[in-house]
Design a protein around this motif. Structure first.
Motif, PDB file in Angstrom:
ATOM      1  N   CYS A  32      -0.421  -1.633  -1.519  1.00  0.00           N
ATOM      2  CA  CYS A  32      -1.236  -1.519  -2.731  1.00  0.00           C
ATOM      3  C   CYS A  32      -2.368  -2.537  -2.754  1.00  0.00           C
ATOM      4  O   CYS A  32      -3.391  -2.317  -3.407  1.00  0.00           O
ATOM      5  CB  CYS A  32      -0.383  -1.716  -3.972  1.00  0.00           C
ATOM      6  N   ARG A  43      -6.019   3.229  -7.103  1.00  0.00           N
ATOM      7  CA  ARG A  43      -4.984   2.812  -8.058  1.00  0.00           C
ATOM      8  C   ARG A  43      -4.689   3.895  -9.091  1.00  0.00           C
ATOM      9  O   ARG A  43      -4.585   3.628 -10.280  1.00  0.00           O
ATOM     10  CB  ARG A  43      -5.414   1.528  -8.775  1.00  0.00           C
ATOM     11  N   ILE A  51       4.520   4.406  -1.468  1.00  0.00           N
ATOM     12  CA  ILE A  51       5.617   4.808  -2.348  1.00  0.00           C
ATOM     13  C   ILE A  51       6.698   5.509  -1.540  1.00  0.00           C
ATOM     14  O   ILE A  51       6.418   6.475  -0.823  1.00  0.00           O
ATOM     15  CB  ILE A  51       5.109   5.768  -3.450  1.00  0.00           C
TER      16      ILE A  51
HETATM   17  S1  SF4 Z   1      -2.106   4.570  -5.798  1.00  0.00           S
HETATM   18 FE1  SF4 Z   1      -0.794   3.001  -6.691  1.00  0.00          FE
HETATM   19  S2  SF4 Z   1       1.054   3.027  -5.430  1.00  0.00           S
HETATM   20 FE2  SF4 Z   1      -0.537   4.081  -4.259  1.00  0.00          FE
HETATM   21  S3  SF4 Z   1      -1.394   2.470  -2.983  1.00  0.00           S
HETATM   22 FE3  SF4 Z   1      -2.667   2.627  -4.825  1.00  0.00          FE
HETATM   23  S4  SF4 Z   1      -1.811   1.069  -6.184  1.00  0.00           S
HETATM   24 FE4  SF4 Z   1      -0.281   1.431  -4.578  1.00  0.00          FE
END
Ligand code: SF4
Ligand code: FAD
Ligand code: SF4
Lengths: 439, 101, 271
Positions: free
Chosen positions: B37, B43, B85
């Motif tokens: 992240c 994000r 994730i």
């Molecule tokens: S979308 Fe959210 S979970 Fe995925 S890399 Fe970006 S900050 Fe991390």
């Protein structure tokens, strides 16, 4: 107890329970696996079930299904921040057997349907998450025929002659089986809703219904700059209010889902309906919105996929139907599994009858007919330009602007189209697409 | 002083989340790798997660708490960083339990 | 040698009859796990027992799936007290060596059933246990369990418990194992023994009523005219009778007490 059965059905949603009912009634040994503590505990939707497909499985289902209200009034609303244009239809016919749509809580409805699967002889095992597929050892890990599932319980493998994956929109099983080429956020919408408690008499009065009559309001617009839609459904003593949001837009607009609902609830067309309602539950769930565009292969060697797991939900704006498609595809998957097991061929070829059953019935016919609708309804023009344009036309048409004489509708329309920044070419094209889809 | 609109949406949101039942398992079913992240510019999870479980930290990381998760799948779909994730369902019988949905 | 675990099905306050939302308490989960461990330790089968309605069968099935051998549900004719529950259980498992209970049920339980049960079985008791260790190499009856219980002020008491005993445990004492898939399938089809007992309606030995002051006799007011009678009743104009005249007396405490009692008797407050 033997560790092998005829059919394993994964997921006790409407698709899974119906598949299990059909297979168990045909005399096969069936295990129905559900990860929730009871069937329906994980399942959320907007609120209306069209259950005519159940006529065959559970005659007079309407006398025993745990429904809240029969929808006798259906409104389609075009909403802007300050205007609402509603087409309101009501009919007494939908308030009598065999009915049309019903509002119901899924934790009640799905649990009831799973009870019928048990009554048919299927074994329902709850609190059991399926974590993967068992493959025939003769083939490789990726390609061998599917011969069972792995669960999160100790000694949790269970083998079967056929597996029916009804594990819903995220379908980890269809993905593991390689049936989806790829998954893309743009194919999904996120539904969030609040369940608000109000006394039954208040709901009856505000929505203009009585007894078990209910209302279904589908809303286009009202979701800020995020493409999607809204809904309001009446239960007996609660009102469900929620929004459906296009994932790719949601993220781009730094507006959170609960803020979009708050905006809808504050809209003057909606606020008086739900005022004073006490929040009883908040929920969220994905919808496989893209229809045909995202549908996976529905058969693998030893496995069939039904319901949302196969993206069979029909989400075309003023239509949001999934439970009926899940019921039907579950039934067809059950029938196909029975035939294939009896014939001794559960390879993808042996299961090919499934596709045929769906192609020749509403399941795929409706999807094919409405294949352009999801993209159209979620397009920027339909979402951000047309509601204001149409509402402005209505506002000017109904406004009495004396001493000015009444303007002609055609002129108002042309002016509003220009004001909204809609090109005539696009309007004609969208109208044509809409006509071909819905017409 | 009256709170701003986003304050009361926030307070109300806490109330709505509290109205929903979660049978929390001791083990997290979703794990977020904060190191991935750190170089994420989109994000999207922060805005999109309907339960508001992704919280940015001042040093550019993400704090994630799985306890009030709807198990909807939005986060892994909107996240375009491979490996950020790890998404699974909670152990059978645990997680969110709906009653009137 | 028998090991018994007592489980209670607790309904959800919002939806009392709905089996989907009823459950056993975390303390009962803990007791079930420890009963199973005790059974393994003592090489004995475990019996799960509950006093409750048919909805409670599903927690017994969960117990069967986790490894309990026998499941008994006692159905009573009406709501019963903690002592009745204990008596009913004791009648069914009179020969139990080890009885495991959760310390409190989550529906305002007072934790009295385990204590009543120990009394009814004439067994030892270790109540509110937070940590256990099973002694080694038990012969059938000679096993010793070391049980730690909480005392006030953060202190602990360590007991050496021998059979027969009733042990009640807190929710965090042990984490219930997960039932295996085959065991779950077997348990789903297993029969639950149901014992129906008619509990006698007990006659209450003390009667509690609302406080009501005692009635006292009042003589009718004196006087020939209505005005005179009203004056005599209200004492207006100094016309009040001698009985209600204000008197001041000076007495030593003992006499004063005697006098108060006499006056109260005269006024009809005491007999
Ligand atoms: S979308 Fe959210 S979970 Fe995925 S890399 Fe970006 S900050 Fe991390
Ligand atoms: C916001 C929203 C509004 C909607 N509105 C409507 C509407 O008004 N009318 C309508 O007809 N449809 C509506 N739908 C669509 C409808 O809800 C779905 O199409 C329907 O639920 C699909 O049924 P299913 O049986 O395929 O899947 P689901 O109902 O999702 O059931 C899947 C089941 O599988 C279980 N499961 C998943 N994975 C596993 C696993 N690994 N192991 C064990 N069990 C597993 C789940 O717990 C669940 O019980 C709506 C959907 C949403 C999100
Ligand atoms: S699954 Fe849904 S609720 Fe859970 S963390 Fe992801 S986005 Fe949030």
């Amino acid at each position: 107890m033997s560790d092998s059965v005829d059919v394993i059905v994964v997921g006790a949603g409407p698709a899974g329970s119906c598949a299990a009912i059909v297979a168990a009634r045909a005399g096969l040994s069936v295990v129905l696996l559900e990860r929730g503590p009871f069937a329906g505990s994980k399942n959320m939707y907007g609120g209306v079930i069209y259950a005519r497909m159940l006529d065959e499985l559970i005659p007079k289902w309407w006398e025993q299904a745990p429904i809240q209200r029969w929808v006798t009034r259906r409104s389609t609303m075009l909403l802007t921040d300050t205007q609402a244009l509603t087409v309101d239809f009501r009919t007494d016919a939908w308030g009598e057997a065999p009915y049309n749509g019903a509002t119901a809580y899924r934790p009640d409805f799905d649990n009831w349907l799973a009870g019928h699967a048990e009554a048919a002889g299927a074994q329902l095992l709850t609190s059991t998450t399926v974590t993967g597929l068992l493959r025939d050892s003769a083939g490789s890990n990726r390609t061998g025929a599917i011969v069972g599932v792995r669960t999160d319980r100790p000694a949790g493998d269970l083998r079967a002659r056929g597996v029916i994956a009804c594990d819903g929109v995220n379908s980890l099983l269809a993905k593991e089986a390689g049936l989806y080429e790829h998954t893309d956020a743009k194919h999904f919408t996120l539904g969030v809703k609040e369940t608000l408690a109000l006394p039954k008499e208040v709901i009856d009065e505000r929505f203009g219904v009585r007894d078990r009559e209910g209302v279904d309001i589908e809303i286009i617009g009202g979701t800020g700059m995020i493409n999607g839609g809204g809904f309001v459904y009446t239960n007996l003593d609660t009102v469900a209010v929620g929004v459906v949001l296009k994932l790719s837009k949601l993220a781009a607009q730094s507006l959170r889902p609960e803020q979009v609902i708050a905006g809808l609830k504050a809209n003057h067309a909606i606020a008086p309906l739900i005022e004073g309602g006490e929040v009883k539950e908040y929920s969220a769930h994905l919808i496989p919105e893209a229809g045909l565009e995202m549908m996976p292969k529905m058969t693998a060697n030893g496995m069939l996929v039904a319901g949302d797991a196969a993206a069979l939900c029909l989400a075309a704006g003023i239509w949001l139907e999934g439970v009926n498609f899940a019921i039907a595809s579950g039934m067809y998957a059950g029938e196909t599994a029975v035939d294939a097991i009896r014939a001794g061929d559960v390879s993808a070829r042996g299961l090919a009858g499934y596709q045929k059953r769906m192609r020749t019935t509403f399941v795929l016919k409706d999807h094919r007919k409405l294949r352009r609708a999801p993209a159209l309804v979620l397009s920027d023009r339909v979402q951000h330009l047309y509601p204001a344009m149409v509402a402005n036309v209505a506002e000017r048409m109904f406004r009495v602007d004396n001493p000015q004489p009444k303007p002609g509708l055609r002129r108002i329309f042309a002016q509003e189209r220009k004001r909204a920044g809609v090109r005539r070419r696009d309007l004609i094209r969208d109208a044509w697409t809409g006509f071909r889809s819905y017409g | 002083m009256a709170g701003t609109r986003s304050d009361w949406v926030g307070d109300y949101f806490m109330e709505t989340m509290a109205a929903t039942e979660f049978r929390v398992h001791p083990d997290a079913h979703i794990v977020v790798d904060g190191t991935v992240c750190a170089d994420c510019t989109t994000r999207q999870c922060i805005v999109a997660c309907p339960a508001n479980l992704f919280v940015p930290t001042t040093d550019g990381g993400i704090v994630f708490n799985y306890e009030q998760c709807f198990e909807c799948g939005t986060c892994y779909l909107v996240c375009n960083h491979e490996g950020a994730i790890t998404w699974n369902y909670p152990a059978g019988g645990h997680g969110v339990v709906f009653r009137r949905t | 040698m028998t090991v018994v675990v007592c489980l209670k099905w607790v309904h959800d306050a919002a939806q009392p009859d709905d089996v989907r939302f009823g459950a056993m308490s975390p303390a009962d989960h803990s007791a079930l796990e420890l009963a199973l461990q005790c059974g393994e330790w003592a090489h004995a089968d475990v019996t799960a027992i509950t006093v409750g309605p048919a909805q409670a069968d599903h927690i017994l099935r969960d117990a069967l799936a986790c490894g309990v051998r026998r499941a008994v549900r006692i159905e009573t004719s009406h709501a019963v007290s903690g002592a009745d529950v204990a008596a009913a259980i004791a009648a069914v498992v009179a020969d139990a060596h080890w009885v495991w209970c959760g310390d409190y049920s989550i529906d305002n339980g007072s934790g009295s059933v385990p204590a009543f049960l120990a009394a009814a079985l004439a067994a030892r008791q270790a109540l509110g246990v937070i940590h256990l260790s099973f002694g080694d190499a038990p012969t059938i009856d000679a096993g010793v369990i070391e049980a730690t219980r909480r005392l006030d002020g953060g202190r602990r008491e360590v007991l050496e418990v021998r059979a027969p005993a009733v042990v009640s445990v807190e929710g965090a004492t042990a984490h219930l194992r997960r039932a295996g898939l085959t065991a779950l399938r077997t348990a789903a089809a297993a029969a639950i023994e149901v014992i129906r007992i008619a509990t006698p309606t007990r006659v209450d030995d003390c009667v509690v009523q609302q406080y009501r002051p005692r009635a006292r006799e009042l003589a009718g007011p004196d006087g020939v005219s209505a005005l005179a009678r009203v004056l005599s009743l209200t004492g207006a104009g100094g016309a009040r009778g001698a009985a209600s005249a204000r008197r001041t007396v000076v007495l030593d405490p003992l006499d004063a007490a005697g006098r108060i009692l006499t006056e109260l008797r005269e006024w009809g407050y005491r007999t």
